[in-house]
Design a protein around this motif. Structure first.
Motif, short mmCIF file in Angstrom:
data_model
loop_
_atom_site.label_atom_id
_atom_site.label_comp_id
_atom_site.label_asym_id
_atom_site.label_seq_id
_atom_site.Cartn_x
_atom_site.Cartn_y
_atom_site.Cartn_z
N MET A 11 10.41 11.29 -17.04
CA MET A 11 10.55 9.96 -17.64
C MET A 11 10.67 10.01 -19.16
O MET A 11 10.96 9.00 -19.78
N SER A 12 10.42 11.15 -19.74
CA SER A 12 10.57 11.30 -21.19
C SER A 12 10.89 12.76 -21.47
O SER A 12 10.81 13.61 -20.59
N LEU A 13 11.23 13.02 -22.72
CA LEU A 13 11.61 14.38 -23.10
C LEU A 13 10.45 15.36 -22.89
O LEU A 13 10.66 16.48 -22.47
N LEU A 14 9.23 14.89 -23.14
CA LEU A 14 8.06 15.76 -22.99
C LEU A 14 6.98 15.10 -22.15
O LEU A 14 6.67 13.93 -22.33
N PHE A 15 6.42 15.82 -21.24
CA PHE A 15 5.14 15.55 -20.58
C PHE A 15 5.08 14.43 -19.55
O PHE A 15 4.18 14.43 -18.74
N LYS A 16 5.92 13.43 -19.57
CA LYS A 16 5.73 12.31 -18.65
C LYS A 16 6.69 12.40 -17.47
O LYS A 16 7.88 12.59 -17.65
N ARG A 17 6.14 12.25 -16.26
CA ARG A 17 6.94 12.30 -15.04
C ARG A 17 6.54 11.15 -14.11
O ARG A 17 5.40 10.73 -14.09
N LEU A 18 7.52 10.68 -13.34
CA LEU A 18 7.28 9.70 -12.29
C LEU A 18 7.05 10.49 -11.00
O LEU A 18 7.81 11.40 -10.68
N HIS A 19 6.00 10.16 -10.27
CA HIS A 19 5.69 10.82 -9.01
C HIS A 19 5.69 9.81 -7.87
O HIS A 19 5.22 8.68 -8.06
N ILE A 20 6.17 10.24 -6.72
CA ILE A 20 5.97 9.50 -5.48
C ILE A 20 5.29 10.46 -4.52
O ILE A 20 5.82 11.54 -4.23
N VAL A 21 4.09 10.08 -4.08
CA VAL A 21 3.29 10.93 -3.21
C VAL A 21 3.16 10.25 -1.84
O VAL A 21 2.91 9.05 -1.77
N ARG A 22 3.33 11.03 -0.78
CA ARG A 22 3.12 10.52 0.58
C ARG A 22 1.78 11.02 1.08
O ARG A 22 1.47 12.21 1.00
N ILE A 23 0.95 10.10 1.58
CA ILE A 23 -0.34 10.44 2.17
C ILE A 23 -0.33 9.91 3.60
O ILE A 23 0.05 8.77 3.84
N VAL A 24 -0.72 10.75 4.55
CA VAL A 24 -0.72 10.35 5.96
C VAL A 24 -2.10 9.81 6.32
O VAL A 24 -3.10 10.50 6.16
N ASP A 25 -2.12 8.58 6.80
CA ASP A 25 -3.34 7.97 7.32
C ASP A 25 -3.29 8.20 8.84
O ASP A 25 -2.69 7.41 9.57
N VAL A 26 -3.89 9.28 9.29
CA VAL A 26 -3.81 9.68 10.70
C VAL A 26 -4.46 8.64 11.60
O VAL A 26 -3.92 8.29 12.65
N LYS A 27 -5.61 8.13 11.18
CA LYS A 27 -6.36 7.18 12.00
C LYS A 27 -5.53 5.93 12.34
O LYS A 27 -5.59 5.41 13.45
N ARG A 28 -4.72 5.47 11.38
CA ARG A 28 -3.94 4.24 11.57
C ARG A 28 -2.46 4.51 11.83
O ARG A 28 -1.67 3.58 11.90
N ASN A 29 -2.09 5.81 11.94
CA ASN A 29 -0.70 6.22 12.17
C ASN A 29 0.24 5.55 11.15
O ASN A 29 1.24 4.93 11.50
N THR A 30 -0.14 5.69 9.89
CA THR A 30 0.57 5.03 8.80
C THR A 30 0.88 6.02 7.69
O THR A 30 0.09 6.91 7.39
N LEU A 31 2.05 5.84 7.07
CA LEU A 31 2.44 6.62 5.90
C LEU A 31 2.15 5.77 4.67
O LEU A 31 2.63 4.64 4.56
N VAL A 32 1.36 6.30 3.75
CA VAL A 32 1.00 5.60 2.53
C VAL A 32 1.73 6.29 1.37
O VAL A 32 1.70 7.51 1.26
N TYR A 33 2.40 5.50 0.55
CA TYR A 33 3.15 6.04 -0.59
C TYR A 33 2.54 5.51 -1.87
O TYR A 33 2.29 4.31 -2.01
N LEU A 34 2.31 6.41 -2.81
CA LEU A 34 1.74 6.10 -4.12
C LEU A 34 2.75 6.51 -5.18
O LEU A 34 3.32 7.60 -5.10
N THR A 35 2.98 5.64 -6.14
CA THR A 35 3.79 6.03 -7.29
C THR A 35 2.92 5.93 -8.53
O THR A 35 2.10 5.02 -8.67
N TYR A 36 3.08 6.91 -9.42
CA TYR A 36 2.35 6.90 -10.69
C TYR A 36 3.12 7.75 -11.68
O TYR A 36 4.00 8.52 -11.32
N SER A 37 2.80 7.55 -12.94
CA SER A 37 3.38 8.42 -13.96
C SER A 37 2.25 9.14 -14.65
O SER A 37 1.16 8.58 -14.83
N ASP A 38 2.50 10.36 -14.98
CA ASP A 38 1.47 11.12 -15.68
C ASP A 38 1.91 11.33 -17.13
O ASP A 38 3.08 11.29 -17.46
#
Length: 161
Positions: free
Chosen positions: A109-136
């Motif tokens: 997202m910038s020349l140095l250090f910052k990135r956009l992330h999309i992370v997939r987390i599996v909620d096995v109990k609820r059979n659901t895919l959870v997606y999180l976006t964040y920038s570091d």
């Protein structure tokens, strides 16, 4: 020599195919602030197809800085993003076994250090895919983030390791 060249070309084509599969598709943008020189500031909307889950697409909106720096790719975009993932096919299918948590997409997202992330987390109990976006960013302690979830048909358990 010919065999080496063929292997090199095939390897390059495969790498390009994999890289193309994880790139965002620009859907459009909305101008938010006028700039005299260069592009205007805007909110861009992009689509990301989950490379391991056929039938799920994530839509992300995020700020894009304009002006001269933004036009030539040197501006630092804001850390804010919004995400909405949806089932876009009649049936969700999986390309192999999924880890419980995995980076699906990362983009600078910038020349140095910052990135956009999309992370997939599996909620096995609820059979659901959870997606999180964040920038570091190394100098920020608390990154902005957004979350969404895609329930999967209970008749199709998510294959996890």
């Amino acid at each position: 020599m010919h065999r080496f060249l063929c292997r090199t070309i095939m390897g390059s084509v495969l790498l390009l195919g994999v890289a193309a599969a994880v790139h965002a598709e620009d859907l459009g943008d909305v101008s938010t602030a006028f700039r005299w020189l260069g592009k205007n500031d805007r909110i861009a909307i992009e689509a990301y197809d989950d490379p391991k889950v056929f039938g799920v697409t994530c839509y992300v909106s995020r700020a894009r800085t304009g002006g001269v720096k933004g036009t030539i790719g040197l501006a630092e975009d804001k850390s804010e993003a919004s995400i909405a993932c949806r089932q876009v096919a009649s049936v969700v299918t999986f390309k192999g076994v999924l880890p419980l948590q995995e980076d699906v997409f990362t983009e600078r997202m910038s020349l140095l250090f910052k990135r956009l992330h999309i992370v997939r987390i599996v909620d096995v109990k609820r059979n659901t895919l959870v997606y999180l976006t964040y920038s570091d960013k190394l100098i920020d302690g608390s990154p902005m983030n957004a979350i969404t979830a895609v329930p999967v048909n209970p008749a199709t358990p998510i294959p996890v390791r």
